[in-house]
Structures are given as structure tokens and as C-alpha cells.
Design a protein around this motif. Structure first.
Motif, PDB file in Angstrom:
ATOM      1  N   CYS A  99      -5.528   0.343   2.745  1.00  0.00           N
ATOM      2  CA  CYS A  99      -4.490   1.108   3.895  1.00  0.00           C
ATOM      3  C   CYS A  99      -3.203   0.748   4.019  1.00  0.00           C
ATOM      4  O   CYS A  99      -2.117   1.240   3.963  1.00  0.00           O
ATOM      5  CB  CYS A  99      -4.988   1.598   5.012  1.00  0.00           C
ATOM      6  N   ALA A 100      -3.044  -0.427   4.312  1.00  0.00           N
ATOM      7  CA  ALA A 100      -1.926  -1.338   4.820  1.00  0.00           C
ATOM      8  C   ALA A 100      -0.952  -1.436   3.751  1.00  0.00           C
ATOM      9  O   ALA A 100       0.284  -1.322   3.626  1.00  0.00           O
ATOM     10  CB  ALA A 100      -2.131  -2.761   5.371  1.00  0.00           C
ATOM     11  N   ALA A 101      -1.445  -1.492   2.310  1.00  0.00           N
ATOM     12  CA  ALA A 101      -0.758  -1.765   1.356  1.00  0.00           C
ATOM     13  C   ALA A 101      -0.086  -0.167   0.814  1.00  0.00           C
ATOM     14  O   ALA A 101       0.787  -0.281  -0.090  1.00  0.00           O
ATOM     15  CB  ALA A 101      -1.462  -2.319  -0.064  1.00  0.00           C
ATOM     16  N   ASN A 102      -0.571   0.847   1.279  1.00  0.00           N
ATOM     17  CA  ASN A 102      -0.122   2.205   0.873  1.00  0.00           C
ATOM     18  C   ASN A 102       0.137   2.931   2.181  1.00  0.00           C
ATOM     19  O   ASN A 102      -0.360   3.859   2.505  1.00  0.00           O
ATOM     20  CB  ASN A 102      -1.393   2.852   0.220  1.00  0.00           C
ATOM     21  N   THR A 141      -5.915   6.701   6.600  1.00  0.00           N
ATOM     22  CA  THR A 141      -4.934   5.471   6.717  1.00  0.00           C
ATOM     23  C   THR A 141      -5.095   4.882   7.970  1.00  0.00           C
ATOM     24  O   THR A 141      -5.969   5.153   8.864  1.00  0.00           O
ATOM     25  CB  THR A 141      -3.805   6.618   7.115  1.00  0.00           C
ATOM     26  N   LEU A 142      -4.157   3.863   8.520  1.00  0.00           N
ATOM     27  CA  LEU A 142      -4.270   3.053   9.481  1.00  0.00           C
ATOM     28  C   LEU A 142      -3.986   3.981  10.700  1.00  0.00           C
ATOM     29  O   LEU A 142      -3.062   4.514  10.572  1.00  0.00           O
ATOM     30  CB  LEU A 142      -3.295   1.879   9.438  1.00  0.00           C
ATOM     31  N   GLN A 201       0.309  -9.797   7.884  1.00  0.00           N
ATOM     32  CA  GLN A 201       0.567 -11.027   6.868  1.00  0.00           C
ATOM     33  C   GLN A 201      -0.385 -11.215   5.680  1.00  0.00           C
ATOM     34  O   GLN A 201      -0.063 -11.853   4.920  1.00  0.00           O
ATOM     35  CB  GLN A 201       0.122 -12.284   8.178  1.00  0.00           C
ATOM     36  N   LEU A 202      -1.228 -10.428   5.614  1.00  0.00           N
ATOM     37  CA  LEU A 202      -2.042 -10.421   4.446  1.00  0.00           C
ATOM     38  C   LEU A 202      -1.511  -9.815   3.207  1.00  0.00           C
ATOM     39  O   LEU A 202      -1.710 -10.011   2.159  1.00  0.00           O
ATOM     40  CB  LEU A 202      -3.355 -10.073   4.597  1.00  0.00           C
ATOM     41  N   LEU A 209      -1.248  -8.847  -4.520  1.00  0.00           N
ATOM     42  CA  LEU A 209      -2.345  -7.971  -4.065  1.00  0.00           C
ATOM     43  C   LEU A 209      -1.778  -6.566  -3.927  1.00  0.00           C
ATOM     44  O   LEU A 209      -2.498  -5.508  -4.099  1.00  0.00           O
ATOM     45  CB  LEU A 209      -2.666  -8.603  -2.562  1.00  0.00           C
ATOM     46  N   GLN A 210      -0.348  -6.277  -3.598  1.00  0.00           N
ATOM     47  CA  GLN A 210       0.115  -5.224  -3.426  1.00  0.00           C
ATOM     48  C   GLN A 210      -0.188  -4.336  -5.122  1.00  0.00           C
ATOM     49  O   GLN A 210      -0.339  -3.209  -4.924  1.00  0.00           O
ATOM     50  CB  GLN A 210       1.552  -5.093  -2.954  1.00  0.00           C
ATOM     51  N   GLU A 211       0.038  -5.125  -6.106  1.00  0.00           N
ATOM     52  CA  GLU A 211      -0.046  -4.508  -7.347  1.00  0.00           C
ATOM     53  C   GLU A 211      -1.548  -4.046  -7.376  1.00  0.00           C
ATOM     54  O   GLU A 211      -1.770  -2.725  -7.944  1.00  0.00           O
ATOM     55  CB  GLU A 211       0.212  -5.621  -8.425  1.00  0.00           C
ATOM     56  N   MET A 212      -2.345  -4.877  -6.968  1.00  0.00           N
ATOM     57  CA  MET A 212      -3.985  -4.225  -7.229  1.00  0.00           C
ATOM     58  C   MET A 212      -4.203  -3.329  -6.428  1.00  0.00           C
ATOM     59  O   MET A 212      -5.066  -2.540  -6.773  1.00  0.00           O
ATOM     60  CB  MET A 212      -4.788  -5.674  -6.699  1.00  0.00           C
TER      61      MET A 212
END
Length: 156
Positions: A17-20, A65-66, A129-130, A137-140
Motif C-alpha cells: 500500500c505504501a508503495a502505491n 489503502t493506508l 523508511q522501508l 522494492l518499489q519496482e516489485m
């Protein structure tokens, strides 16, 4: 200390969710990326929603979503809520007071202190921070339409 599969998956969901940001992610795309069944994922999403980590929307255009910013969620908070402040020994949890060493055992104190240090350290790590600056990671964790290109590359 062992981390349960439930906590592991909960962290994957929150990172996804954080990456999107700014969009609802679906159960299907999260399950595909995180390599978990949609049924198991649904239980964890429900728990994360009840714990106020996620906002969910039902229906055909639903998803989740978050519920707050990734800089407002700490890993320690998630672990405590999902795992509880579990103890590596039953005597620390007050479940084995029949141990003949209970009153004089310094190992119990050392392990209690180590557990507290573990959670205290996780309290300093924010979900943001992750994700922030972690391009691999964002790509994955990109949206599902890109998933077919890298179906086996999403080990999160």
C-alpha cells in the motif's frame, strides 16, 4: 524471536500500500505479489482495517489503502498489534511458574530485556523508511498490469 506468518504478510500488505500511494490496491494484485492466498490475505486485511492501519472499500471497484501516512506507522506498532508482545519463553509470559529456577533465573530477565529492546528498536522504524528510496522494492510492488513481466520476481 520468531515472527509469525501473519505479521510477515501484514508487513507485506502495508509495504504494498505504501508503495502505491493515492490509489486502492486490490486483494488480487496483493495476493499475487506477496505469494499468499486471497482468502488468507482477506483475513489479514480485515485485521489491519480493524486496527486502523488500512481503509477498505468493498465492491467491484474496491480495494484498500493506508489509513494514515507511511511516516505515521512504525514497524514496532504493527508487530505489537499483530503479534502481541510475545515472549520467547513461557516463564516470561507468566505461564510456567512451576519452573524450579523461576525465582532465581537471570535468563528470564535477560530475555525480557532483549524482547523490550527488540520492540523498542522496531518503534524507531517507520513504514516510509522501508519504501522511500528503495527502487528495487518499489519496482516489485508496482501495479498489477506490470506483474506479468516479473511474476517470479516479487519475493517481498
Amino acid at each position: 524471536m520468531r515472527i509469525t506468518k501473519r505479521t510477515n504478510i501484514a508487513m507485506r500488505v502495508l509495504m504494498h500500500c505504501a508503495a502505491n500511494p493515492g490509489r486502492l490496491v486490490t486483494k488480487h494484485e496483493t495476493a499475487s505479489c506477496c505469494h499468499v492466498s486471497e482468502n488468507h490475505l482477506a483475513q489479514i486485511v480485515n485485521q489491519l482495517s480493524q486496527l486502523d492501519f488500512l481503509d477498505t472499500r468493498r465492491g467491484r471497484n474496491g480495494g484498500f489503502t493506508l489509513s494514515r501516512g507511511p511516516d505515521e506507522i512504525t514497524v514496532g506498532e504493527v508487530f505489537r498489534q499483530i503479534e502481541g508482545e510475545s515472549s520467547p519463553m513461557v516463564c516470561l509470559a507468566g505461564q510456567d511458574e512451576n519452573c524450579p529456577l523461576f525465582d532465581a533465573c537471570w535468563l528470564r530477565t535477560a530475555l525480557r530485556d532483549a524482547t523490550e529492546a527488540f520492540f523498542s528498536h522496531l518503534d524507531t522504524i517507520k513504514l516510509s523508511q522501508l519504501i522511500d528510496g528503495n527502487a528495487p522494492l518499489q519496482e516489485m510492488l508496482r501495479p498489477l498490469e506490470h506483474l506479468s513481466e516479473r511474476r517470479q520476481a516479487c519475493p517481498v
